[in-house]
Design an enzyme around this catalytic site. Structure first.
Site, PDB file in Angstrom:
ATOM      1  N   ARG A  64       0.814  -1.218   0.000  1.00 26.55           N
ATOM      2  CA  ARG A  64       0.000   0.000   0.000  1.00 26.55           C
ATOM      3  C   ARG A  64       0.850   1.271   0.000  1.00 26.55           C
ATOM      4  O   ARG A  64       0.378   2.335  -0.382  1.00 26.55           O
ATOM      5  CB  ARG A  64      -1.003  -0.050   1.158  1.00 26.55           C
ATOM      6  CG  ARG A  64      -2.042  -1.158   0.959  1.00 26.55           C
ATOM      7  CD  ARG A  64      -3.069  -1.188   2.069  1.00 26.55           C
ATOM      8  NE  ARG A  64      -2.533  -1.510   3.365  1.00 26.55           N
ATOM      9  CZ  ARG A  64      -2.319  -2.742   3.832  1.00 26.55           C
ATOM     10  NH1 ARG A  64      -2.605  -3.786   3.088  1.00 26.55           N
ATOM     11  NH2 ARG A  64      -1.821  -2.935   5.031  1.00 26.55           N
ATOM     12  N   GLU A 101       3.165  -5.735  13.489  1.00 25.93           N
ATOM     13  CA  GLU A 101       2.152  -5.849  14.540  1.00 25.93           C
ATOM     14  C   GLU A 101       1.636  -7.285  14.597  1.00 25.93           C
ATOM     15  O   GLU A 101       1.266  -7.774  15.643  1.00 25.93           O
ATOM     16  CB  GLU A 101       1.011  -4.871  14.217  1.00 25.93           C
ATOM     17  CG  GLU A 101      -0.019  -4.714  15.296  1.00 25.93           C
ATOM     18  CD  GLU A 101      -1.188  -3.831  14.853  1.00 25.93           C
ATOM     19  OE1 GLU A 101      -1.183  -3.338  13.707  1.00 25.93           O
ATOM     20  OE2 GLU A 101      -2.104  -3.667  15.667  1.00 25.93           O
TER      21      GLU A 101
HETATM   22  P1  AMP Z   1       4.348  -1.996  11.611  1.00 21.87           P
HETATM   23  O1  AMP Z   1       5.615  -2.534  11.066  1.00 21.87           O
HETATM   24  O2  AMP Z   1       3.891  -2.723  12.826  1.00 21.87           O
HETATM   25  O3  AMP Z   1       4.405  -0.500  11.808  1.00 21.87           O
HETATM   26  O4  AMP Z   1       3.215  -2.305  10.545  1.00 21.87           O
HETATM   27  C1  AMP Z   1       3.070  -1.492   9.441  1.00 21.87           C
HETATM   28  C2  AMP Z   1       2.751  -2.272   8.213  1.00 21.87           C
HETATM   29  O5  AMP Z   1       1.743  -3.234   8.436  1.00 21.87           O
HETATM   30  C3  AMP Z   1       2.231  -1.350   7.152  1.00 21.87           C
HETATM   31  O6  AMP Z   1       2.727  -1.772   5.891  1.00 21.87           O
HETATM   32  C4  AMP Z   1       0.734  -1.500   7.224  1.00 21.87           C
HETATM   33  O7  AMP Z   1       0.186  -1.510   5.935  1.00 21.87           O
HETATM   34  C5  AMP Z   1       0.492  -2.814   7.943  1.00 21.87           C
HETATM   35  N1  AMP Z   1      -0.395  -2.684   9.112  1.00 21.87           N
HETATM   36  C6  AMP Z   1      -0.045  -2.904  10.406  1.00 21.87           C
HETATM   37  N2  AMP Z   1      -1.081  -2.760  11.219  1.00 21.87           N
HETATM   38  C7  AMP Z   1      -2.120  -2.416  10.439  1.00 21.87           C
HETATM   39  C8  AMP Z   1      -3.497  -2.108  10.700  1.00 21.87           C
HETATM   40  N3  AMP Z   1      -4.011  -2.128  11.942  1.00 21.87           N
HETATM   41  N4  AMP Z   1      -4.274  -1.792   9.645  1.00 21.87           N
HETATM   42  C9  AMP Z   1      -3.770  -1.766   8.383  1.00 21.87           C
HETATM   43  N5  AMP Z   1      -2.500  -2.054   8.087  1.00 21.87           N
HETATM   44  C10 AMP Z   1      -1.678  -2.375   9.087  1.00 21.87           C
END
Ligand code: AMP
Length: 176
Positions: A64, A101
């Site tokens: 995205r 996450e």
């Molecule tokens: P992080 O590495 O934990 O910051 O996760 C970010 C990545 O995971 C991004 O590429 C987001 O598109 C996706 N992502 C993580 N959590 C979510 C969420 N609650 N909703 C949508 N996309 C998420």
């Protein structure tokens, strides 16, 4: 950016509970992408924060981050560089491993994506724990670039991603 405009963008983000795993509230941006006004405002808000500054390249994170990163690079007159999931890039690539996450993952970037000293903005749709963006920053640094800013459409503040990325500059259009 007037609050009413940002509220309009926010109204086009769909919360999907328990996706892709139980306990995760997924921020679905597809209604925003489907709405030309909302997409335009989101891009304007990202571009306004960086326009006029020195940005050589925008690194967009698969998948995205490509949507916003590509459009932002065009507005900033900067290169666009994709940071991709493993095995997708056809040429020699640098690779880093990281945790998100809800999963473990790896990111790759072509070895010749950035020149030494390049000023880079890293773009993704959502900042959650910050692991993905930090991994992209590691790829940038491997190639001698420096991150002038991280830019997100959505920041999930309660997950503390900003703390992981600071003292680097972190910009987000919508905070939750
Ligand atoms: P992080 O590495 O934990 O910051 O996760 C970010 C990545 O995971 C991004 O590429 C987001 O598109 C996706 N992502 C993580 N959590 C979510 C969420 N609650 N909703 C949508 N996309 C998420």
């Amino acid at each position: 950016m007037p609050t009413a405009r940002l509220d309009y963008v926010k109204s086009k983000i769909r919360d999907v509970p328990d996706f892709p795993t139980p306990g995760i509230m997924f921020k679905d941006i597809t209604p925003m992408l489907a709405d030309p006004r909302a997409f335009h405002i989101a891009l304007d808000s990202l571009a306004e924060r960086l326009i006029g500054e020195h940005v050589d390249a925008v690194v967009g994170i698969e998948a995205r981050g490509f949507i916003f990163g590509g459009a932002l690079a065009a507005r900033l007159n900067a290169s666009f560089v994709p940071a991709r999931k493993p095995g997708k890039l056809p040429w020699k690539a640098d690779r880093v491993a990281y945790a998100t996450e809800y999963s473990k993952a790896e990111l790759e970037m072509h070895v010749d994506s950035l020149r030494k000293g390049a000023a880079v903005a890293i773009v993704d749709d959502v900042l959650a724990t910050g692991g993905t963006a930090k991994a992209a920053a590691e790829l940038v640094m491997k190639q001698g670039g420096h991150v002038t800013a991280f830019a997100f459409v959505i920041e999930l503040g309660f997950l503390g991603g900003r703390k992981l990325l600071e003292p680097a500059r972190v910009e987000s259009v919508l905070a939750y």
